[in-house]
Design a protein around this motif. Structure first.
Motif, mmCIF file in Angstrom:
data_model
loop_
_atom_site.group_PDB
_atom_site.id
_atom_site.type_symbol
_atom_site.label_atom_id
_atom_site.label_comp_id
_atom_site.label_asym_id
_atom_site.label_seq_id
_atom_site.Cartn_x
_atom_site.Cartn_y
_atom_site.Cartn_z
ATOM 1 N N ASN A 146 0.867 -1.168 0.000
ATOM 2 C CA ASN A 146 0.000 0.000 0.000
ATOM 3 C C ASN A 146 0.912 1.227 0.000
ATOM 4 N N PHE A 147 0.909 1.971 -1.091
ATOM 5 C CA PHE A 147 1.895 3.047 -1.274
ATOM 6 C C PHE A 147 1.201 4.405 -1.389
ATOM 7 N N PRO A 148 0.978 5.087 -0.281
ATOM 8 C CA PRO A 148 0.272 6.368 -0.314
ATOM 9 C C PRO A 148 1.148 7.568 -0.654
ATOM 10 N N TYR A 149 2.481 7.394 -0.633
ATOM 11 C CA TYR A 149 3.383 8.529 -0.810
ATOM 12 C C TYR A 149 4.171 8.413 -2.117
ATOM 13 N N LYS A 150 4.378 9.546 -2.743
ATOM 14 C CA LYS A 150 5.247 9.572 -3.918
ATOM 15 C C LYS A 150 6.691 9.345 -3.481
ATOM 16 N N GLY A 151 7.436 8.623 -4.287
ATOM 17 C CA GLY A 151 8.847 8.416 -3.989
ATOM 18 C C GLY A 151 9.173 7.033 -3.477
ATOM 19 N N ILE A 152 8.175 6.264 -3.057
ATOM 20 C CA ILE A 152 8.407 4.894 -2.604
ATOM 21 C C ILE A 152 7.366 3.988 -3.241
ATOM 22 N N ASN A 153 7.844 2.976 -3.948
ATOM 23 C CA ASN A 153 6.917 2.043 -4.602
ATOM 24 C C ASN A 153 7.287 0.584 -4.344
#
Length: 207
Positions: A146-153
């Protein structure tokens, strides 16, 4: 650093929590474990306000500490944390919390904070799971993708490394995650991973 580690909410050791209030009773409430994709912002904010009110009733001067406001601003976060006497880290998704700690630089600052005898780390569920050296034992309970932030995938499986075992909150409890925790515990046993199980209400205090 002193630790008040609860399975759920504030647990059954409120008197001990009061005793642990540092001289500087300003405490930051970190709620980023609830930033997951699909979360209801109104419900998240209500949850945080309720916990802040309870912390204030106990004797703290609590305020929100949103790590998103410090993404790529590590020095500002360091200054903020140094002005506090402690933090309370709420439950939610441990992997989302870990991402927020990475992007804000909290994980690096934490290495300095743990040397302070006058600083209190309190929290529950995800807020205590994050202290383990590895998060591999909780990815049934918490969605690591679950990736809610830009920059981490991609998931971060490295915890903050305070403890060399995993915490298993909500064990054998009236909690919707209790069954999944049971599966995680069996996986730990099968793989010979160290863990410590806590029932809701139970608290571990480290001074």
């Amino acid at each position: 650093m002193k630790y008040y580690l609860s399975s759920y909410k504030f647990g059954n050791q409120i008197k001990e929590l009061k005793r642990l209030i540092p001289q500087n009773n300003k405490i930051g409430h970190i709620n980023n474990s609830r930033d997951w994709v699909g979360a209801d912002p109104e419900r998240v904010n209500k949850h945080q306000q309720e916990e802040i009110e309870l912390l204030n009733e106990i004797g703290f001067k609590a305020e929100p500490l949103d790590l998103k406001e410090y993404f790529n601003k590590t020095e500002e976060l360091k200054s903020k944390l140094n002005s506090l006497g402690g933090i309370w880290v709420s439950g939610g998704n441990t992997f989302v919390l870990r991402m927020a700690m990475k992007l804000s630089g909290f994980d690096r600052i934490f290495k300095e904070l743990i040397t302070r005898n006058d600083f209190l780390y309190g929290g529950y569920s995800a807020g205590i799971c994050i202290l383990s050296d590895s998060l591999k034992s909780i990815d049934i309970v918490d969605d690591p993708n679950n990736f809610p932030y830009k920059g981490i995938n991609k998931p971060i499986y490295e915890g903050l490394g305070v403890f060399n075992y995993s915490f298993m909150p909500h064990y054998d409890s009236d909690h919707f995650e209790s069954e999944a925790i049971g599966k995680e515990i069996q996986r730990c046993i099968d793989n010979k991973w160290l863990f410590k199980a806590l029932r809701d209400g139970e608290v571990i205090i480290v001074e």
